[in-house]
Design a protein around this motif. Structure first.
Motif, short mmCIF file in Angstrom:
data_model
loop_
_atom_site.label_atom_id
_atom_site.label_comp_id
_atom_site.label_asym_id
_atom_site.label_seq_id
_atom_site.Cartn_x
_atom_site.Cartn_y
_atom_site.Cartn_z
N ARG A 22 0.84 -1.21 0.00
CA ARG A 22 0.00 0.00 0.00
C ARG A 22 0.87 1.25 0.00
O ARG A 22 0.56 2.25 -0.66
CB ARG A 22 -0.96 0.01 1.19
CG ARG A 22 -2.15 -0.91 1.02
CD ARG A 22 -3.30 -0.53 1.95
NE ARG A 22 -2.91 -0.41 3.34
CZ ARG A 22 -2.73 -1.43 4.17
NH1 ARG A 22 -2.91 -2.67 3.74
NH2 ARG A 22 -2.38 -1.22 5.42
N GLY A 23 1.99 1.17 0.73
CA GLY A 23 2.92 2.31 0.73
C GLY A 23 3.46 2.58 -0.66
O GLY A 23 3.58 3.73 -1.08
N MET A 24 3.76 1.51 -1.38
CA MET A 24 4.27 1.68 -2.75
C MET A 24 3.20 2.31 -3.65
O MET A 24 3.49 3.19 -4.46
CB MET A 24 4.69 0.32 -3.31
CG MET A 24 5.92 -0.25 -2.62
SD MET A 24 6.28 -1.90 -3.28
CE MET A 24 7.84 -2.24 -2.45
N ILE A 25 1.98 1.82 -3.49
CA ILE A 25 0.87 2.38 -4.27
C ILE A 25 0.71 3.86 -3.96
O ILE A 25 0.54 4.69 -4.87
CB ILE A 25 -0.44 1.63 -3.96
CG1 ILE A 25 -0.41 0.22 -4.51
CG2 ILE A 25 -1.65 2.37 -4.55
CD1 ILE A 25 -0.61 0.11 -5.99
N ALA A 26 0.78 4.19 -2.68
CA ALA A 26 0.64 5.59 -2.28
C ALA A 26 1.74 6.43 -2.91
O ALA A 26 1.49 7.54 -3.43
CB ALA A 26 0.67 5.71 -0.76
N ARG A 27 2.95 5.89 -2.90
CA ARG A 27 4.06 6.61 -3.52
C ARG A 27 3.83 6.80 -5.02
O ARG A 27 4.01 7.89 -5.57
CB ARG A 27 5.36 5.86 -3.28
CG ARG A 27 6.56 6.30 -4.10
CD ARG A 27 6.96 7.74 -3.78
NE ARG A 27 8.00 8.22 -4.69
CZ ARG A 27 7.78 8.68 -5.90
NH1 ARG A 27 6.53 8.71 -6.37
NH2 ARG A 27 8.77 9.11 -6.65
N LEU A 28 3.40 5.73 -5.67
CA LEU A 28 3.22 5.78 -7.12
C LEU A 28 2.00 6.61 -7.53
O LEU A 28 1.91 7.07 -8.67
CB LEU A 28 3.13 4.37 -7.69
CG LEU A 28 4.41 3.54 -7.57
CD1 LEU A 28 4.20 2.12 -8.08
CD2 LEU A 28 5.57 4.21 -8.32
N SER A 29 1.09 6.80 -6.59
CA SER A 29 -0.05 7.67 -6.90
C SER A 29 0.41 9.10 -7.10
O SER A 29 -0.23 9.88 -7.81
CB SER A 29 -1.09 7.62 -5.77
OG SER A 29 -1.70 6.36 -5.73
N ARG A 30 1.52 9.44 -6.45
CA ARG A 30 2.05 10.80 -6.59
C ARG A 30 2.93 10.96 -7.82
O ARG A 30 3.33 12.06 -8.17
CB ARG A 30 2.83 11.19 -5.34
CG ARG A 30 1.91 11.53 -4.17
CD ARG A 30 2.69 11.97 -2.95
NE ARG A 30 2.51 11.06 -1.83
CZ ARG A 30 3.43 10.22 -1.37
NH1 ARG A 30 4.64 10.19 -1.92
NH2 ARG A 30 3.17 9.41 -0.36
N GLY A 31 3.26 9.82 -8.46
CA GLY A 31 4.08 9.88 -9.67
C GLY A 31 4.98 8.67 -9.81
O GLY A 31 5.19 7.94 -8.84
N PRO A 32 5.50 8.44 -11.01
CA PRO A 32 6.36 7.29 -11.28
C PRO A 32 7.60 7.28 -10.40
O PRO A 32 8.02 8.32 -9.90
CB PRO A 32 6.75 7.49 -12.75
CG PRO A 32 5.71 8.39 -13.32
CD PRO A 32 5.28 9.28 -12.20
N ALA A 33 8.19 6.10 -10.25
CA ALA A 33 9.41 5.98 -9.46
C ALA A 33 10.20 4.77 -9.92
O ALA A 33 9.63 3.82 -10.47
CB ALA A 33 9.07 5.86 -7.98
N SER A 34 11.50 4.82 -9.70
CA SER A 34 12.35 3.66 -9.98
C SER A 34 12.23 2.67 -8.83
O SER A 34 11.68 2.99 -7.77
CB SER A 34 13.80 4.11 -10.10
OG SER A 34 14.30 4.48 -8.84
#
Lengths: 119, 119
Positions: A22-34
């Motif tokens: 869920r943390g990853m999803i939350a991060r990716l909701s704000r934009g792409p990431a490596s």
DNA sequence: TTGATTGTTAAGCATAGACTTAAGTATCAT
DNA sequence: ATGATACTTAAGTCTATGCTTAACAATCAA
């Protein structure tokens, strides 16, 4: 109203059941990431993070593409929406039921008033 | 915006990840039911059904009460709503991002027009 | 070409999940 | 009191999950 594709929902909800994911999803909701950007907040090995990422990808919640040596991840909003849709359709059911109950109670009350007047 | 209670979300999403349990939730959204009514559509032993029910109860998605020898189950809508809320807040994030991206692209286009005229 | 980044693969381990069957325990109706 | 109903408890099995460490690629930069 039909029982839509249940199999994706299995893996979508399964994926969402883990706080790291869920943390990853939350991060990716704000934009792409490596991958390493995704991994940074978590206190676990990189392979563990990549395994979580694979769960997210398999469920369709995340898509990735590799350019050079860096894999860039982004959310697939459709998958999250289908989870939300399922919940929403349950909500529609219970709200319809509450409405019917409400109508019934109002009807009862109306009858009670009549009887009161009649007395 | 803070990271709310993550622990309930773990067990709520976990509970929703199983098709049998989603089926039970769908049934209970239409109204209360006894354990054997809940079990009827599923091709598994009663103890298995009760185990699923316990998962739902532990996650807070379902509440039960026993009267005589029959246990009556009903959904706890708040738990489902909190799952929906989490998804909704992710959606708010990505939509905000898309809006910013959109604004940026419009700005670029405006500049491009100016340059075109200048030539 | 060497070394540092950025991931990837494989193997193993320990715990949790989804069942099963077998044997109870209350309640209710007769 | 007896039998049927509606669960409950216990125990076991088999698979999936969430990690770990150790090695192995494939870039990229100097």
């Amino acid at each position: 109203m039909l029982n839509n594709q249940p199999q994706p929902l299995n893996s979508i909800f399964q994926a969402l059941a883990d706080p790291t994911r869920r943390g990853m999803i939350a991060r990716l909701s704000r934009g792409p990431a490596s991958v390493s950007e995704l991994a940074e907040p978590f206190d676990m090995s990189l392979p563990a993070v990549v395994q979580h990422l694979q769960v997210l990808e398999t469920s369709g919640l995340v898509r990735t593409q590799k350019v050079g040596r860096v894999r860039t991840c982004h959310i697939e909003t459709k998958a999250l929406m289908s989870a939300q849709d399922w919940i929403q359709s349950q909500r529609a059911s219970w709200e319809a039921r509450f409405d019917r109950l409400d109508a019934y109670l109002q009807e009862l009350q109306a009858k009670e008033k009549k009887r009161g007047r009649r007395k």
